[in-house]
Design a protein around this motif. Structure first.
Motif, PDB file in Angstrom:
ATOM      1  N   MET A   1       0.832  -1.192   0.000  1.00  0.00           N
ATOM      2  CA  MET A   1       0.000   0.000   0.000  1.00  0.00           C
ATOM      3  C   MET A   1       0.868   1.245   0.000  1.00  0.00           C
ATOM      4  N   ASP A   2       0.469   2.193  -0.812  1.00  0.00           N
ATOM      5  CA  ASP A   2       1.195   3.451  -0.845  1.00  0.00           C
ATOM      6  C   ASP A   2       0.287   4.571  -0.321  1.00  0.00           C
ATOM      7  N   GLN A   3       0.774   5.796  -0.434  1.00  0.00           N
ATOM      8  CA  GLN A   3       0.038   6.947   0.088  1.00  0.00           C
ATOM      9  C   GLN A   3      -1.319   7.102  -0.582  1.00  0.00           C
ATOM     10  N   LEU A   4      -1.405   6.858  -1.891  1.00  0.00           N
ATOM     11  CA  LEU A   4      -2.683   6.997  -2.592  1.00  0.00           C
ATOM     12  C   LEU A   4      -3.688   5.963  -2.076  1.00  0.00           C
ATOM     13  N   ASP A   5      -3.233   4.726  -1.884  1.00  0.00           N
ATOM     14  CA  ASP A   5      -4.128   3.703  -1.328  1.00  0.00           C
ATOM     15  C   ASP A   5      -4.669   4.152   0.034  1.00  0.00           C
ATOM     16  N   ARG A   6      -3.801   4.680   0.877  1.00  0.00           N
ATOM     17  CA  ARG A   6      -4.228   5.132   2.211  1.00  0.00           C
ATOM     18  C   ARG A   6      -5.236   6.281   2.110  1.00  0.00           C
ATOM     19  N   ARG A   7      -5.036   7.164   1.150  1.00  0.00           N
ATOM     20  CA  ARG A   7      -5.980   8.273   0.965  1.00  0.00           C
ATOM     21  C   ARG A   7      -7.326   7.764   0.447  1.00  0.00           C
ATOM     22  N   ASP A  18     -19.476   6.947  -1.446  1.00  0.00           N
ATOM     23  CA  ASP A  18     -19.015   7.927  -2.421  1.00  0.00           C
ATOM     24  C   ASP A  18     -18.658   7.228  -3.727  1.00  0.00           C
ATOM     25  N   SER A  19     -18.944   7.873  -4.836  1.00  0.00           N
ATOM     26  CA  SER A  19     -18.616   7.286  -6.135  1.00  0.00           C
ATOM     27  C   SER A  19     -17.110   7.373  -6.376  1.00  0.00           C
ATOM     28  N   THR A  20     -16.624   6.475  -7.216  1.00  0.00           N
ATOM     29  CA  THR A  20     -15.198   6.527  -7.563  1.00  0.00           C
ATOM     30  C   THR A  20     -14.880   7.843  -8.283  1.00  0.00           C
ATOM     31  N   THR A  21     -15.845   8.381  -9.007  1.00  0.00           N
ATOM     32  CA  THR A  21     -15.650   9.665  -9.687  1.00  0.00           C
ATOM     33  C   THR A  21     -15.417  10.777  -8.668  1.00  0.00           C
ATOM     34  N   ARG A  22     -16.224  10.796  -7.631  1.00  0.00           N
ATOM     35  CA  ARG A  22     -16.086  11.844  -6.602  1.00  0.00           C
ATOM     36  C   ARG A  22     -14.777  11.671  -5.821  1.00  0.00           C
ATOM     37  N   ILE A  23     -14.440  10.427  -5.463  1.00  0.00           N
ATOM     38  CA  ILE A  23     -13.188  10.179  -4.738  1.00  0.00           C
ATOM     39  C   ILE A  23     -11.999  10.598  -5.599  1.00  0.00           C
ATOM     40  N   VAL A  34      -8.732   5.075  -9.247  1.00  0.00           N
ATOM     41  CA  VAL A  34      -9.408   4.792  -7.968  1.00  0.00           C
ATOM     42  C   VAL A  34     -10.132   3.446  -8.050  1.00  0.00           C
ATOM     43  N   HIS A  35     -10.847   3.231  -9.137  1.00  0.00           N
ATOM     44  CA  HIS A  35     -11.596   1.987  -9.319  1.00  0.00           C
ATOM     45  C   HIS A  35     -10.659   0.769  -9.274  1.00  0.00           C
ATOM     46  N   GLU A  36      -9.567   0.825 -10.013  1.00  0.00           N
ATOM     47  CA  GLU A  36      -8.621  -0.292 -10.053  1.00  0.00           C
ATOM     48  C   GLU A  36      -7.963  -0.531  -8.694  1.00  0.00           C
ATOM     49  N   ARG A  37      -7.633   0.549  -8.013  1.00  0.00           N
ATOM     50  CA  ARG A  37      -6.988   0.414  -6.697  1.00  0.00           C
ATOM     51  C   ARG A  37      -7.944  -0.188  -5.673  1.00  0.00           C
ATOM     52  N   ILE A  38      -9.198   0.240  -5.696  1.00  0.00           N
ATOM     53  CA  ILE A  38     -10.181  -0.342  -4.776  1.00  0.00           C
ATOM     54  C   ILE A  38     -10.338  -1.828  -5.066  1.00  0.00           C
ATOM     55  N   ASN A  39     -10.468  -2.184  -6.340  1.00  0.00           N
ATOM     56  CA  ASN A  39     -10.591  -3.603  -6.709  1.00  0.00           C
ATOM     57  C   ASN A  39      -9.385  -4.405  -6.228  1.00  0.00           C
ATOM     58  N   ARG A  40      -8.189  -3.864  -6.431  1.00  0.00           N
ATOM     59  CA  ARG A  40      -6.960  -4.549  -6.027  1.00  0.00           C
ATOM     60  C   ARG A  40      -6.923  -4.738  -4.503  1.00  0.00           C
ATOM     61  N   MET A  41      -7.303  -3.697  -3.759  1.00  0.00           N
ATOM     62  CA  MET A  41      -7.291  -3.807  -2.299  1.00  0.00           C
ATOM     63  C   MET A  41      -8.347  -4.791  -1.803  1.00  0.00           C
ATOM     64  N   VAL A  46      -7.107  -6.286   1.735  1.00  0.00           N
ATOM     65  CA  VAL A  46      -6.849  -5.063   2.503  1.00  0.00           C
ATOM     66  C   VAL A  46      -8.192  -4.448   2.896  1.00  0.00           C
ATOM     67  N   ILE A  47      -9.117  -4.386   1.942  1.00  0.00           N
ATOM     68  CA  ILE A  47     -10.488  -3.978   2.216  1.00  0.00           C
ATOM     69  C   ILE A  47     -11.286  -5.268   2.357  1.00  0.00           C
ATOM     70  N   ALA A  48     -11.703  -5.541   3.580  1.00  0.00           N
ATOM     71  CA  ALA A  48     -12.397  -6.807   3.869  1.00  0.00           C
ATOM     72  C   ALA A  48     -13.906  -6.692   3.692  1.00  0.00           C
ATOM     73  N   GLY A  49     -14.431  -5.484   3.644  1.00  0.00           N
ATOM     74  CA  GLY A  49     -15.865  -5.322   3.479  1.00  0.00           C
ATOM     75  C   GLY A  49     -16.285  -3.906   3.809  1.00  0.00           C
ATOM     76  N   TYR A  50     -17.565  -3.685   3.733  1.00  0.00           N
ATOM     77  CA  TYR A  50     -18.151  -2.380   4.001  1.00  0.00           C
ATOM     78  C   TYR A  50     -19.270  -2.585   5.011  1.00  0.00           C
ATOM     79  N   SER A  51     -19.571  -1.559   5.785  1.00  0.00           N
ATOM     80  CA  SER A  51     -20.621  -1.716   6.787  1.00  0.00           C
ATOM     81  C   SER A  51     -21.466  -0.460   6.880  1.00  0.00           C
ATOM     82  N   VAL A  52     -22.549  -0.592   7.599  1.00  0.00           N
ATOM     83  CA  VAL A  52     -23.456   0.513   7.838  1.00  0.00           C
ATOM     84  C   VAL A  52     -23.298   0.942   9.289  1.00  0.00           C
TER      85      VAL A  52
END
Length: 142
Positions: A1-7, A18-23, A34-41, A46-52
């Motif tokens: 992970m680099d600085q962009l991934d952390r951001r 938030d949409s990948t366009t907005r991020i 952004v889309h490719e990095r999220i998919n890779r993580m 690294v990203i195990a899931g999303y929650s409410v």
């Protein structure tokens, strides 16, 4: 992970919807990046899931308990997976000493937590429990 991934992760933690366009616009990079990095993580775990996160109102009283669990070491992973199914369990920490896991659990009524503790004691691999009721928060940096 680099600085962009952390951001990107920070942006998702702020608002996972938030949409990948907005991020991408916030970070000054291309949407596809952004889309490719999220998919890779996600693929790497690294990203195990999303929650409410539900809003708690002032008039929603919560009772909190701390539960210490002594478990059979070979069953720890299975027990933690089982603990994930209880919405009352808000935190699970692996600890050293006499007990193996520390749980923080919340519910509107103490009776709900009494049922939870009884169920935890019956989970195969749980050797014993020790429960304390939280009277108040003196320091809370969350």
């Amino acid at each position: 992970m680099d600085q962009l991934d952390r951001r990107i992760i920070a942006a998702l933690q702020h608002n996972a919807r938030d949409s990948t366009t907005r991020i991408a616009a916030m970070l000054g990079v291309a949407r596809t990046t952004v889309h490719e990095r999220i998919n890779r993580m996600e693929e790497r775990g690294v990203i195990a899931g999303y929650s409410v996160v539900l809003r708690e109102t002032e008039d929603t009283p919560k009772v909190q308990i701390i539960v210490l669990l002594e478990v059979q070491q070979k069953e720890t992973t299975r027990i933690i997976k089982r603990l994930e199914t209880y919405p009352e369990v808000k935190l699970c920490l692996s600890i050293n000493g006499e007990f193996d896991l520390l749980l923080s659990a919340e519910a509107p009524r103490i009776e709900d937590l009494d049922i939870l503790v009884d169920e935890l004691a019956r989970v195969p691999g749980v050797l014993r429990t020790n429960t304390s009721v939280v009277f108040g928060r003196k320091i809370d940096r969350n």
